[in-house]
Design a protein around this motif. Structure first.
Motif, PDB file in Angstrom:
ATOM      1  N   ASP A  34       0.836  -1.203   0.000  1.00 47.21           N
ATOM      2  CA  ASP A  34       0.000   0.000   0.000  1.00 47.21           C
ATOM      3  C   ASP A  34       0.867   1.249   0.000  1.00 47.21           C
ATOM      4  OD1 ASP A  34       0.881   0.433   2.614  1.00 47.21           O
ATOM      5  OD2 ASP A  34      -0.993  -0.213   3.543  1.00 47.21           O
ATOM      6  N   GLU A  35       0.233   2.405   0.130  1.00 47.25           N
ATOM      7  CA  GLU A  35       0.924   3.683  -0.033  1.00 47.25           C
ATOM      8  C   GLU A  35       1.927   3.969   1.070  1.00 47.25           C
ATOM      9  OE1 GLU A  35      -2.854   3.623  -2.307  1.00 47.25           O
ATOM     10  OE2 GLU A  35      -2.307   3.100  -0.236  1.00 47.25           O
ATOM     11  N   GLY A  55      -3.953  13.644  -1.676  1.00 46.24           N
ATOM     12  CA  GLY A  55      -3.635  12.314  -1.183  1.00 46.24           C
ATOM     13  C   GLY A  55      -2.773  11.543  -2.167  1.00 46.24           C
ATOM     14  N   HIS A  62      -2.482   7.701  -3.947  1.00 40.46           N
ATOM     15  CA  HIS A  62      -3.271   6.495  -4.189  1.00 40.46           C
ATOM     16  C   HIS A  62      -2.580   5.588  -5.192  1.00 40.46           C
ATOM     17  CE1 HIS A  62      -6.716   8.520  -2.267  1.00 40.46           C
ATOM     18  NE2 HIS A  62      -6.445   9.563  -3.040  1.00 40.46           N
ATOM     19  N   ASP A  67      -8.327  -3.321  -6.908  1.00 45.55           N
ATOM     20  CA  ASP A  67      -7.942  -3.732  -5.561  1.00 45.55           C
ATOM     21  C   ASP A  67      -7.567  -5.205  -5.473  1.00 45.55           C
ATOM     22  OD1 ASP A  67      -7.389  -3.281  -2.894  1.00 45.55           O
ATOM     23  OD2 ASP A  67      -9.418  -3.796  -2.232  1.00 45.55           O
ATOM     24  N   SER A  86      -7.117   2.182  -1.250  1.00 46.89           N
ATOM     25  CA  SER A  86      -7.243   3.628  -1.080  1.00 46.89           C
ATOM     26  C   SER A  86      -7.960   4.272  -2.269  1.00 46.89           C
ATOM     27  CB  SER A  86      -5.854   4.262  -0.900  1.00 46.89           C
ATOM     28  OG  SER A  86      -5.940   5.666  -0.830  1.00 46.89           O
TER      29      SER A  86
END
Length: 337
Positions: A107-108, A211, A213, A218, A280
């Motif tokens: 993930d980020e 943000g 992403h 997903d 996200s």
């Protein structure tokens, strides 16, 4: 909204411009005029952000947002970000900024390559992850987390492709015959249509939602086998895919990714390559179309005269026909034994 799109004539930028115009936004593009034609309906400005003087055409201009779909040199992105052109900045990056693919669900927050925000020089695709991270830092340090969105795209497909992986499979399968296919047909892939990526970026810009992403489905949204089948269906081909063991492909000197596009060998170092977390982006509204639709639309673009115009410095994909036949012949001989 008044949008400034840097570039705007190739693949991702082209899709963003088309979508922005369809949404009724006023679009200005800024580019060198070298890659492709500017879309009808835009205000097209010429310049080169590799130097301060190259931004002269933007002096005194203001926009609601800058969208930067293709920045590869951190110093160029930093120069654009510091030009005070808009209160919001959108940058399209890549999941290649992550240092490791050993586990699924990256993930980020995962460690990234140590980019440098003011690194200059020519674009260098061999250092894509490092350079893109430097570009991200240029945006982050100038705009902060709330006034910038960074879209880390995965493997992008769709019409006007300037990468060439899906077009190679479509073209090869359309030729028919026995087609060399790598490893396990059930291996999952994560592919994002350029139009879905573009829609996501514009959605964030319209909402001024900052943000970072990973803009990927997903979870894997197709398999290598399904992709090959989709290519056959789209092209109407009766080609026969011959799935060959990875170890045998290596023994024949077949190069992953370069000679058989999208093939990433199984192993500890690549266990998470096609399993990046897109949670996200999904929570922020990412919508993805079926891969079969992307395949079909890409083939229609190719059939209508579309041509892959590779990013400068990128090598073309695909195994030579003679080598493919040699590998298939060797595989057949091994199977008989």
């Amino acid at each position: 909204m008044r949008l400034l799109v840097i570039g705007g004539t190739a693949f991702v930028g082209r899709a963003i411009v088309a979508d922005a115009l369809a949404r009724g936004h006023k679009v200005t593009t800024f580019n060198r005029g070298l890659t492709g034609q500017d879309a009808d309906g835009v205000e097209a400005l010429r310049g080169d952000r590799s130097t301060d003087a190259g931004l002269r055409e933007l002096t005194g201009r203001s926009f609601d947002a800058v969208i930067d779909p293709g920045g590869l040199v951190p110093a160029h992105v930093l120069r654009t970000a510091r030009a005070e052109l808009a209160p919001f900045y959108a940058f399209v990056s890549t999941t290649a900024v992550y240092r490791s693919w050993t586990t699924a669900g990256t993930d980020e927050s995962a460690p990234t390559w140590p980019g440098v925000p003011d690194e200059d020089g020519d674009p260098d695709l061999a250092r894509l992850g490092v350079r893109k991270r430097g570009c991200e830092l240029a945006v982050e340090q100038t705009f902060g987390p709330d006034a910038a969105v960074i879209a880390r795209a995965g493997m992008i497909v769709g019409p006007h492709d300037n990468v060439g992986q899906l077009p190679w499979w479509l073209t090869r399968i359309a030729q028919g015959g026995r087609v060399l296919a790598p490893g396990d047909p059930d291996r999952g892939l994560q592919l994002i249509d350029v139009r879905d990526l573009s829609a996501f970026v514009l959605d964030q810009v319209e909402a001024r939602a900052g943000g970072i992403h990973n803009v990927v489905p997903d979870e894997p949204n197709t398999t290598m086998g399904h992709l090959v089948d989709d290519c056959a269906q789209a092209t109407g081909s009766t080609a026969e895919a011959v799935w060959v063991d990875e170890g045998f492909l290596f023994s024949q000197g077949v190069q992953p990714w370069a000679e058989l596009p999208l093939w990433i060998p199984d192993g500890p170092a690549t266990a998470g390559f096609w399993a990046v977390s897109g949670a996200s982006a999904k929570a922020a509204g990412l919508r993805t179309r079926p891969v079969a639709e992307s395949v079909r639309d890409t083939w229609e673009w190719l059939r209508s005269g579309g041509e892959v115009r590779l990013t400068p410095g990128a090598a073309p994909f695909g195994i030579a026909g003679e080598k493919e036949q040699q590998v298939l012949t060797a595989w057949d001989a091994r199977s008989v034994v």
